[in-house]
Design a protein around this motif. Structure first.
Motif, PDB file in Angstrom:
ATOM      1  N   GLN A 226       0.832  -1.193   0.000  1.00  0.00           N
ATOM      2  CA  GLN A 226       0.000   0.000   0.000  1.00  0.00           C
ATOM      3  C   GLN A 226       0.870   1.247   0.000  1.00  0.00           C
ATOM      4  O   GLN A 226       1.940   1.283   0.606  1.00  0.00           O
ATOM      5  CB  GLN A 226      -0.915   0.010   1.229  1.00  0.00           C
ATOM      6  N   SER A 227       0.401   2.292  -0.675  1.00  0.00           N
ATOM      7  CA  SER A 227       1.123   3.561  -0.733  1.00  0.00           C
ATOM      8  C   SER A 227       0.130   4.690  -0.916  1.00  0.00           C
ATOM      9  O   SER A 227      -0.823   4.569  -1.701  1.00  0.00           O
ATOM     10  CB  SER A 227       2.120   3.542  -1.899  1.00  0.00           C
ATOM     11  N   THR A 228       0.329   5.781  -0.176  1.00  0.00           N
ATOM     12  CA  THR A 228      -0.557   6.938  -0.316  1.00  0.00           C
ATOM     13  C   THR A 228       0.259   8.218  -0.329  1.00  0.00           C
ATOM     14  O   THR A 228       1.354   8.294   0.230  1.00  0.00           O
ATOM     15  CB  THR A 228      -1.573   7.029   0.847  1.00  0.00           C
ATOM     16  N   SER A 229      -0.282   9.217  -0.978  1.00  0.00           N
ATOM     17  CA  SER A 229       0.319  10.547  -1.010  1.00  0.00           C
ATOM     18  C   SER A 229      -0.804  11.529  -0.724  1.00  0.00           C
ATOM     19  O   SER A 229      -1.734  11.676  -1.525  1.00  0.00           O
ATOM     20  CB  SER A 229       0.953  10.810  -2.379  1.00  0.00           C
ATOM     21  N   ILE A 230      -0.737  12.182   0.428  1.00  0.00           N
ATOM     22  CA  ILE A 230      -1.871  12.960   0.931  1.00  0.00           C
ATOM     23  C   ILE A 230      -1.570  14.450   0.894  1.00  0.00           C
ATOM     24  O   ILE A 230      -0.569  14.922   1.443  1.00  0.00           O
ATOM     25  CB  ILE A 230      -2.187  12.541   2.384  1.00  0.00           C
ATOM     26  N   SER A 231      -2.459  15.213   0.272  1.00  0.00           N
ATOM     27  CA  SER A 231      -2.328  16.665   0.265  1.00  0.00           C
ATOM     28  C   SER A 231      -2.772  17.210   1.619  1.00  0.00           C
ATOM     29  O   SER A 231      -3.871  16.910   2.090  1.00  0.00           O
ATOM     30  CB  SER A 231      -3.183  17.283  -0.850  1.00  0.00           C
ATOM     31  N   VAL A 232      -1.902  17.997   2.251  1.00  0.00           N
ATOM     32  CA  VAL A 232      -2.211  18.504   3.595  1.00  0.00           C
ATOM     33  C   VAL A 232      -2.234  20.038   3.639  1.00  0.00           C
ATOM     34  O   VAL A 232      -2.317  20.625   4.716  1.00  0.00           O
ATOM     35  CB  VAL A 232      -1.183  17.971   4.626  1.00  0.00           C
ATOM     36  N   GLU A 233      -2.184  20.680   2.487  1.00  0.00           N
ATOM     37  CA  GLU A 233      -2.095  22.145   2.446  1.00  0.00           C
ATOM     38  C   GLU A 233      -3.233  22.822   3.203  1.00  0.00           C
ATOM     39  O   GLU A 233      -3.038  23.841   3.870  1.00  0.00           O
ATOM     40  CB  GLU A 233      -2.067  22.625   1.002  1.00  0.00           C
ATOM     41  N   LYS A 234      -4.441  22.257   3.134  1.00  0.00           N
ATOM     42  CA  LYS A 234      -5.599  22.868   3.780  1.00  0.00           C
ATOM     43  C   LYS A 234      -5.580  22.716   5.295  1.00  0.00           C
ATOM     44  O   LYS A 234      -6.409  23.312   5.982  1.00  0.00           O
ATOM     45  CB  LYS A 234      -6.882  22.272   3.206  1.00  0.00           C
ATOM     46  N   LEU A 235      -4.634  21.924   5.807  1.00  0.00           N
ATOM     47  CA  LEU A 235      -4.554  21.729   7.256  1.00  0.00           C
ATOM     48  C   LEU A 235      -3.739  22.809   7.953  1.00  0.00           C
ATOM     49  O   LEU A 235      -3.673  22.840   9.171  1.00  0.00           O
ATOM     50  CB  LEU A 235      -3.955  20.354   7.566  1.00  0.00           C
ATOM     51  N   LYS A 236      -3.131  23.700   7.186  1.00  0.00           N
ATOM     52  CA  LYS A 236      -2.376  24.799   7.804  1.00  0.00           C
ATOM     53  C   LYS A 236      -3.348  25.715   8.525  1.00  0.00           C
ATOM     54  O   LYS A 236      -4.310  26.211   7.943  1.00  0.00           O
ATOM     55  CB  LYS A 236      -1.593  25.576   6.745  1.00  0.00           C
ATOM     56  N   ARG A 237      -3.088  25.946   9.827  1.00  0.00           N
ATOM     57  CA  ARG A 237      -4.017  26.691  10.666  1.00  0.00           C
ATOM     58  C   ARG A 237      -3.468  28.078  10.990  1.00  0.00           C
ATOM     59  O   ARG A 237      -2.388  28.190  11.583  1.00  0.00           O
ATOM     60  CB  ARG A 237      -4.280  25.928  11.965  1.00  0.00           C
ATOM     61  N   SER A 242       2.444  27.229  16.739  1.00  0.00           N
ATOM     62  CA  SER A 242       3.810  26.966  16.294  1.00  0.00           C
ATOM     63  C   SER A 242       4.157  27.704  15.008  1.00  0.00           C
ATOM     64  O   SER A 242       5.275  28.185  14.850  1.00  0.00           O
ATOM     65  CB  SER A 242       4.028  25.459  16.087  1.00  0.00           C
ATOM     66  N   CYS A 243       3.200  27.805  14.077  1.00  0.00           N
ATOM     67  CA  CYS A 243       3.508  28.415  12.775  1.00  0.00           C
ATOM     68  C   CYS A 243       2.486  29.439  12.321  1.00  0.00           C
ATOM     69  O   CYS A 243       2.568  29.945  11.203  1.00  0.00           O
ATOM     70  CB  CYS A 243       3.660  27.326  11.711  1.00  0.00           C
ATOM     71  N   GLY A 244       1.505  29.753  13.167  1.00  0.00           N
ATOM     72  CA  GLY A 244       0.425  30.650  12.761  1.00  0.00           C
ATOM     73  C   GLY A 244       0.795  32.131  12.792  1.00  0.00           C
ATOM     74  O   GLY A 244       1.973  32.497  12.808  1.00  0.00           O
ATOM     75  N   GLU A 245      -0.223  32.961  12.811  1.00  0.00           N
ATOM     76  CA  GLU A 245      -0.019  34.413  12.717  1.00  0.00           C
ATOM     77  C   GLU A 245       0.637  34.989  13.966  1.00  0.00           C
ATOM     78  O   GLU A 245       1.330  36.005  13.908  1.00  0.00           O
ATOM     79  CB  GLU A 245      -1.372  35.082  12.462  1.00  0.00           C
TER      80      GLU A 245
END
Length: 339
Positions: A226-237, A242-245
Motif C-alpha cells: 500500500q502507498s498513499t500521497s496525501i495533500s495537507v495544504e488545507k490543514l495549515k491553521r 507553532s507556525c500561525g499568525e
C-alpha cells in the motif's frame, strides 16, 4: 578525488553548481539509529560540507539488523551511536566534517546547534522531541524532514517554515501510546524507503530546487503493498501556536515537555508527559504483551516487567520506571515501549 561526485554532478537538477552548494551546507540529524545512520551515510557520500549527529544511546545487538553503520564490535563495546557513526562516516568520506554529540536532544542543546544549519532531519523515536524540532524549525526558519517507520510501515513529510503546514498543525496534540519497534518490530526495507524520501528532499533543499520539493505527506506499507500521497495544504491553521499568525512556540516551554524526577531512595525515575494526557491501559497492555515481558493491570495502573526494569503506567499519563536512577536511560526506556 575530482571524480568522487562526478555521477551526482551528471544529474542535471544538481550539476556542478548544485554540488558546490551541497559541499557548503550543514545538516543536523537528530538520532543516530536506523534512520539517522542511513541518512548520515547517504549525505556524507553526497559530499555535504558538515553533518552533525546527536544521539543519547549506545549500539545494541538488536540494532544490527537495520542500523547500517554499526558492527558487532560496536555492540560488544557498547559504543555510543554518535561516536561509532562518526568513526565509520570519516572512513567513508574524510572531506566531510562530522560532529558527533552524545547527549539528549534538549531545547537548550538544540538551540546551541542550530547556527548555520541548512536543514534538520528527524530520525528520532518520539513525538515529544519531534514537536520541539518543529517549534525550533519555525522559530529559526529552518526546514526539516519528518520521518518514521515501524513494522513494514513508513511515513515522511517535508516542513518548510512560512509555507507548508507544520507538524503541530497536523497533530494538534502529542499522540500517546503509539507502536514502536520494540513492541511490533521492524523490517529494514521500511527504513530504506523512508531514508530515500528524506535524503531526496534534503538534496532538493540544499541545491535550492524549491519547485520540486514534495508538498504531500507520503505513507506506505511494503508488506501489504500500500502507498498513499496525501495533500495537507488545507490543514495549515492561521491560529497554530507553532507556525500561525502569532506563534508562541509552545513545545519549547517547560510545561509541554516531559517532566522527569528521580524518586528519593527508590531507584526509580518518574516521567510525566504534558498536561491533559490520559492513557488507554487496555490498548497499552495489548501492545506490551507482544514483547514477552510480564504485564499486569488493575483499574488504576498497568505494570510491565522487562526483566531488568519495571514500568508502572498510570491513567493520568505518569510512568514510574523502576531499576534506574539515570534520567536519560529512563527516557530511552519510556520511548522504546510507549512511543
Amino acid at each position: 578525488m575530482s571524480e568522487r561526485y562526478s555521477r551526482q554532478e551528471l544529474f542535471t537538477p544538481i550539476g556542478v553548481e548544485g554540488q558546490k552548494k551541497i559541499n557548503e551546507k550543514h545538516v543536523l540529524i537528530l538520532g543516530a539509529g536506523a534512520l539517522g545512520s542511513a541518512n548520515a551515510e547517504a549525505l556524507v557520500r553526497a559530499g555535504v560540507g558538515k553533518v552533525t549527529l546527536i544521539d543519547r544511546d549506545y549500539v545494541d545487538w538488536s540494532n544490527l539488523q537495520r542500523q547500517q553503520l554499526y558492527t558487532e564490535k560496536d555492540a560488544t563495546d557498547r559504543l555510543p551511536k554518535a561516536i561509532a557513526a562518526k568513526q565509520r562516516l570519516t572512513e567513508i568520506n574524510s572531506e566531510v566534517e562530522v560532529e558527533a554529540i552524545v547527549a539528549d536532544a534538549s531545547v537548550v542543546e538544540l538551540e546551541r546547534l542550530l547556527k548555520h544549519v541548512s536543514v534538520i532531519i528527524d530520525a528520532t523515536d518520539n513525538f515529544d522531541t519531534r514537536l520541539i524540532i518543529n517549534d525550533l524549525s519555525q522559530k529559526h526558519g529552518i526546514p526539516w524532514i519528518y520521518g518514521a517507520c515501524v513494522g513494514s510501515y513508513g511515513i515522511s513529510y517535508t516542513i518548510l517554515p512560512g509555507d507548508t503546514p507544520c507538524l503541530h498543525c497536523l497533530l494538534e496534540r502529542v499522540p500517546m501510546g503509539g507502536m514502536t519497534c520494540d513492541t511490533v518490530g521492524i523490517i529494514s526495507p521500511a527504513v530504506g524507503m523512508v531514508v530515500a524520501y528524506q535524503v531526496a528532499e534534503v538534496l532538493k533543499i540544499l541545491v535550492d530546487d524549491q519547485k520540486h520539493i514534495r508538498r504531500k505527506l507520503v505513507t506506505f506499507d511494503l508488506w501489504t503493498n500500500q502507498s498513499t500521497s496525501i495533500s495537507v495544504e488545507k490543514l495549515k491553521r492561521p491560529g497554530c501556536l507553532s507556525c500561525g499568525e502569532h506563534p508562541t512556540y509552545p513545545f519549547l516551554s517547560y510545561e509541554n515537555q516531559l517532566k522527569t524526577a528521580v524518586l528519593c531512595g527508590r531507584d526509580t525515575v518518574q516521567i510525566r508527559p504534558q498536561e491533559g494526557v490520559s492513557r488507554d491501559l487496555a490498548q497499552i497492555e495489548s501492545s506490551l504483551k507482544a514483547t514477552g515481558g510480564k504485564v499486569e493491570r488493575n483499574p488504576f495502573l498497568l505494570s510491565f516487567d522487562t526483566g531488568s526494569h519495571r514500568l508502572v503506567i498510570f491513567q493520568d499519563g505518569r510512568v514510574l520506571i523502576h531499576g534506574t536512577k539515570d534520567i536519560a536511560e529512563a527516557k530511552g526506556i519510556y520511548h522504546r515501549y510507549l512511543g
